[in-house]
Design a protein around this motif. Structure first.
Motif: not given
Ligand code: NDP
Length: 308
Positions: A109-110, A112-114, A264, A261, A116-117, A119-120
């Motif tokens: 999940p972390q 996935d958020r990375f 889950v 963090d 979407r936000e 950050k990649w």
């Protein structure tokens, strides 16, 4: 579920407590005529008080394999049969347990958020812990526990277990207490029934024994784990991480767990696919139908065995 609901409505007059604006008023009004109750975990517990207001009650057909929401003591004393929905959900819940375990270890999940936000674009995602070389301890090697064990074996993970007794036909190592099991594994998967007997069975001592590489997966009931002790262990990193499908006061989830963090968190979705919820619903209806046509209900719980 629409399909089982429709089948139920063909043969029975239904009063919907879950849709009533004044639940007390509905029970007071229709209770004297009620002969069967259909219940779902977490929605309207079937207490002694509710059953007392239904003097003609003969059967409580529970939607779910766990039935800690139904007062089976009162039911047994008053000749009321309680049924549940075992087996039809084993594979689904075991799938969820493995999904949760992998998500927790590999930070899915972390990650996935990375993405979407955005950050990649600024750098890579940190390396995660792994399932490789893990030793799993299953607390409750029952129907679902065994389906989880089978999957863990396929993943190359060793399995040990705890229950109230050693199972003669099982070759996995057995440990007589959860603490002893926690001390020899680094991944503890909880899948025992809820209720008074297992209340806070996973406590600070167990989490300490699990150790700093320890991962806790709870797909059983929130009450089995001392949530405050778990929050402390996760904050202090005396365990590595937790994957939780269930919570002590659902749907309330402590903000501290949300803020961490190394967790889950799932909204109690162990069996929650359309396929499996339909299978469970159909079994609920079959239990009710069999009982009211004078036959044995398919799956009575051990506390209220069927005798004609
Ligand atoms: P089973 O009855 O088949 O297995 C339960 C296991 O727990 C048995 O192996 C039993 O072994 C052990 N057990 C029971 N009581 C205790 C105790 N007091 N201390 C230690 N071990 C105990 O049940 P299922 O596998 O079908 O389901 C297990 C539970 O999973 C359900 O009761 C429910 O609460 C939960 N569940 C959660 C879901 C979710 O959505 N997250 C979905 C479905 C189920 P022994 O008798 O040897 O002690």
């Amino acid at each position: 579920m629409p399909e089982p609901d429709a089948n139920l409505e063909k043969n029975f007059i239904i009063h919907r407590l879950d849709k009533a604006t004044d639940k007390h008023a509905l029970v007071a009004e229709v209770g004297p005529r009620i002969q069967g109750i259909v219940s779902a975990v977490g929605k309207n517990p079937v207490t002694a008080d509710i059953m007392r207001q239904c003097p003609q009650l003969k059967i409580v057909s529970g939607f779910g394999v766990g039935y800690d929401n139904i007062d089976t003591g009162y039911a047994a004393e008053n000749g009321i049969i309680v049924t549940n929905t075992p087996d039809v959900l084993n594979e689904e819940v075991a799938d969820t347990a493995l999904a949760l375990l992998l998500a927790t270890l590999r930070l899915i999940p972390q990650a996935d958020r990375f993405v979407r936000e955005g950050k990649w674009l600024k750098g890579g995602f940190p390396l995660s812990p792994t399932l490789r070389d893990r030793k799993a301890g299953i607390v409750g090697l029952g129907r679902i526990g065994k389906a989880i064990a089978k999957r863990l074996e396929a993943f190359g993970v060793s399995v040990a277990y705890h229950g109230r007794r050693k199972q003669d036909d099982i070759s996995y190592p057995y440990y007589g207490t959860i603490k002893e099991l926690a001390a020899v594994v680094d991944t503890l998967i909880i899948i025992i029934p809820g209720g008074k007997e297992t209340y806070h069975a996973v406590n600070a001592d167990v989490l300490k024994a699990l150790g700093p590489d320890g991962v806790l997966i709870n797909v059983a009931r929130g009450t089995v784990v001392d949530e405050q002790a778990l929050i402390t262990a996760l904050k202090n990193k005396t365990i590595l991480a937790a994957g939780l499908d269930v919570f002590e006061k659902e749907p309330q989830v402590p903000q501290e767990l949300i803020d961490l963090d190394n967790t889950v968190l799932l909204p109690h979705i162990g069996s929650a696919s359309v396929h499996t919820r339909n299978a469970m619903g159909n079994l609920v209806v079959k239990n009710i139908e069999a009982f009211f046509s004078g036959k044995a209900p398919l799956t009575p719980v051990p506390e209220t065995p069927w005798s004609k």
